[in-house]
Design an enzyme around this catalytic site. Sequence first.
Site, short mmCIF file in Angstrom:
data_model
loop_
_atom_site.label_atom_id
_atom_site.label_comp_id
_atom_site.label_asym_id
_atom_site.label_seq_id
_atom_site.Cartn_x
_atom_site.Cartn_y
_atom_site.Cartn_z
CG ASP A 407 -2.22 0.71 1.04
OD1 ASP A 407 -2.17 1.80 0.46
OD2 ASP A 407 -3.28 0.24 1.52
CG ASP A 520 -6.86 3.61 -3.18
OD1 ASP A 520 -8.10 3.55 -3.30
OD2 ASP A 520 -6.30 3.70 -2.06
CD GLU A 523 -12.70 7.02 -5.50
OE1 GLU A 523 -11.75 7.72 -5.10
OE2 GLU A 523 -12.67 5.79 -5.54
NE ARG A 603 -11.34 4.37 -3.51
CZ ARG A 603 -10.76 5.11 -2.57
NH1 ARG A 603 -10.27 4.55 -1.47
NH2 ARG A 603 -10.65 6.42 -2.71
CG ASP A 619 -11.31 2.27 2.23
OD1 ASP A 619 -10.63 1.42 1.60
OD2 ASP A 619 -11.05 3.47 2.24
CG HIS A 677 -6.14 -4.34 1.82
ND1 HIS A 677 -4.87 -4.00 2.22
CD2 HIS A 677 -6.73 -3.17 1.48
CE1 HIS A 677 -4.71 -2.69 2.11
NE2 HIS A 677 -5.82 -2.16 1.68
#
Length: 918
Positions: A407, A520, A523, A603, A619, A677
């Site tokens: 990550d 990630d 958006e 994502r 998440d 994860h």
Amino acid sequence: MASPNAIRRSGLLCLLSLLISFVSFVEPRYVMLNDNKLNKANENVFTYSKVAMLNRPEKPTKNNFRFEMDQIEQLYGPANSLQCTMDDSARFDCHPDTGAHAAACEARGCCWAPASTLKVIDVPYCFFPTNYNGYYLDQAKNTESGFSSRLLRPSYSKSGWPGDVFELQLEVAYETKTRLHFKIYDPNNKRYEVPIPTPKVTEIPDALAYGVNVIPNPFGIAVFRKSTGAVLFNSEIPQAPLIFSDQFLQMSTATGSGLIYGLGEHQNPFLINSTWKQFSFWARDVFPMDNTNLYGSHPFYLGMEKDGSAYGVFMLNSNAMDVEIQPMPAVTFRTIGGILDFYVFTGPTPDDVIRQYTEVIGLPVMPPYWSFGFHLCRYGYKNSTEVQTVINRNRALGIPYEVQWTDIDYMDRYLDWTYDKEAYGTLPDVVKNLHDHDQKHIIIVDPGISNQYPGSYAPYDDGVKAGIFVKNATGQILVGSVWPGKTAFPDFSHPGAAEWWYQHANNFHKEIPYDGLWTDMNEPSNMGRGGSTVGCTNNKLDKPPYTPGIRDGDLTSNTLCPSAKHYEHNHYDVHSLYGHMEANATHAALQRILGKRSLVITRSSFAGTGQFAGHWSGDIASSWEDMYYTIPQMLNFQMFGIPMFGADICGFREDTTEELCVRWMQLGAFYPFMRNHNDIHSKDQDPAVFSANAQKAMKLALLLRYSLLPHLYTLMHDSHISGSAVVRPLFFQYPTDKNTYVIDRQFLWGDTLLISPVLTQGQTVVSAYFPRDLWYDIYEGQKIVGNGSAVQLQAPIQKINVHVRGGSIVPMQQPDVTTVAARKKPFGLLVALNVSMQASGTLYWDDGESLDTDKAGTFTSIHFTADKDQLTSQLQHVGYRSEMTIDSVRVMGLSSCPTSATVNSRDVTVYCHGETKV
Ligand SMILES: *[C@@H]1O[C@H](CO)[C@@H](O)[C@H](O)[C@H]1NC(C)=O
Ligand SMILES: *[C@@H]1O[C@H](CO)[C@@H](O)[C@H](O)[C@H]1NC(C)=O
Ligand SMILES: *[C@@H]1O[C@H](CO)[C@@H](O)[C@H](O)[C@H]1NC(C)=O
Ligand SMILES: *[C@@H]1O[C@H](CO)[C@@H](O)[C@H](O)[C@H]1NC(C)=O
Ligand SMILES: *[C@@H]1O[C@H](CO)[C@@H](O)[C@H](O)[C@H]1NC(C)=O
Ligand SMILES: *[C@@H]1O[C@H](CO)[C@@H](O)[C@H](O)[C@H]1NC(C)=O
């Protein structure tokens, strides 16, 4: 997969027949598609002359097909006084914005009346009358592929929203036998349209499965299934008028049965409750929770009809929107930009609908074989030594374990394409160690590119030079803040962005030879509210007249200003495409760097992102409830053309428990993408930290998964070439069994395996529904005769219940700690006979990583059939040669134990269980 001394052969997979020695070798056969030119089927073509062109207030002619909703017929009357009498369930909201009151409502030409059922707060008080003055049809004419018409709104009639478009163009295209496409746009001013490729068709196919009906005034369009008359789309609802203003567009459809699925990305049970529900769409970085727009945007739903046929509806639009469901039942699409662009798919099976949908949005990418292995990750590894420690301790367990991820911790100051040379100084060694063990490494990258180190951080400097960053409304680079502090945001719609992204990905690959990328925060997420470090403007994009029911009720919240400028478009329009465009560029970069298949997990996603990437559900919490929600999410993403779906196993946020983590590893063994994860604040949850008992349970689940990988890979390949769902809800296979419509705690792999996980704390018995079919426990072979009711199954902590459907042949392979090792092991076949003592199945096999194996023909496909006492394999295509051996065949469903067996006339050993006859 026992029987060590059963059949062994080298060379291409041996052909075998059981019990009776008989071999049939069938040459590869190619089926030619019939390309005869088909006659235009006039009876299918809407002829506008049938529809009288009428002006208000006359009553439109009744057309020649039946509605399922009788009330529609009764709703006409004189136009001079508002006709407001209707069932609460048939009220369509005329004031979805806040602050509705009688005067505001009447100003929009709508009815105001408190709901008669006061308990139900969602019934609108302000709603359209049945004699609303909306659009009417003018100048309809046939076109090459369908028909077109003008739609006119009387100049005296105002929607109440700024910028009514009084003249619209309707284009209806009969694109395929099973796909209708229609769009409504402004013929005089070019408006934004979603910049993704869609198929173009210019000729009307033969024998359409659907018919189209149009009523002229008020304009309405209906699509019905010709064979049954069932209505698949129906906007012929006078009190649900078409609205088309600059920033407020809506269209409603009365759905036949109200049984609908899809409309992601949201956290919701699989079957959508059609009581009163609003789903809003605007890609958003937020913990998954109910009634909230999440990371992706998929304005598509699948509906089930009364007779078990299925249809689909897709609105191709990427603006912020609401989709409202009401108990009439009806669905309203309400968007604040672009055009109204709809597709209707006729199925008739649910899986047909998904295949027809992915034909429009794009077929899913074929992931590499290794990506189906077990992935391990956490946020918060302090340094690369700790990463190596985690690798070592899990490797020491001897569990199947394929990929270790890192990550954002690995990065230097959270900068993309860097690594922390101190804490993560040994990362190159860690990656080498993984590769030496045939394992893989995947790293995270975020779109935010720091602007804090100009002159010494090449990704920023080069991006400025290439002009590829998103600009603000006044044309300067928009600055937001993400993990590294202040950042610019690449505009992946810029023609230079993909090359820039590739260059930096490629440079970094020379330092850290990663095997896949995790995109990630796309958006895109911008920490802190307000769209940029200096806020946004008050213009009509940042403060539109209507904001859908999205989180915070504010388009600027946690992302970029809608007024920000991309290459050709405003952020307002392409916001929800950001992750899609980044996935496209990332997929392309990886192909160039590696020259073979890789894995992108994104994502944020949009319709068609499955062509480039898989998705994980973000998440989620370490809770039983969130574990359950991953099943409806997984089923939804199968329908959205993103079959490579997984969720953070054992949960991301908060501490997991041993029991939850075991149950989740068992469930996760049946996610197409399997990754454990964890969050930085939570305690470790990799298999090695648990008790020996828990480890044993996890290992069993992993071994089962790895032994089924040839089957999973075959299902994924089917999906890649046909769009078929890999994981399926039960009703996909049993569409006329209405009990299956609500089931979202069990699911199928293809049409073969029924998975019934434990989803409740402390539970060791599962109440599992068994559709009418024969089923066999995958471990021992006990038979269950499904009769359409629930069976109580023992589910001790080491066990996830998996049943094989009678009639299937499942190709399996002995598991190992990596897929590289497992792929060298012998295969086995699991033959589950149905009542007619037959079964069939397929294996697709290639090298697991080359690009375009279909085009190159470098794959092998084998079809297996069992009939009574004989099993036959047929090579359908031989393009990939490797040593493949079958060392065991397990047959379930025999009524007595056989005494002998032969393979290609040679005797082989038979083991038979006295009780189950396996
Ligand atoms: C992906 O990107 C390429 C190159 O920019 C473009 O031609 C293609 O249309 C994109 N595909 C989709 C589905 O957006
Ligand atoms: C649907 O929602 C309504 C209102 O929230 C609720 O009363 C009803 O029980 C729900 N139905 C199902 C099947 O969940
Ligand atoms: C790595 O982090 C761990 C804590 O997880 C710590 O104990 C160890 O000293 C660190 N090692 C190095 C080389 O920094
Ligand atoms: C655009 O960015 C520049 C530099 O940060 C800033 O001065 C300007 O106010 C911004 N414009 C808008 C409309 O936010
Ligand atoms: C289905 O079978 C079970 C026993 O296996 C039986 O108890 C049940 O009554 C049956 N249900 C129906 C609907 O036939
Ligand atoms: C049994 O399975 C075979 C092979 O899959 C299939 O062709 C046949 O229709 C099935 N029979 C029944 C009764 O389901």
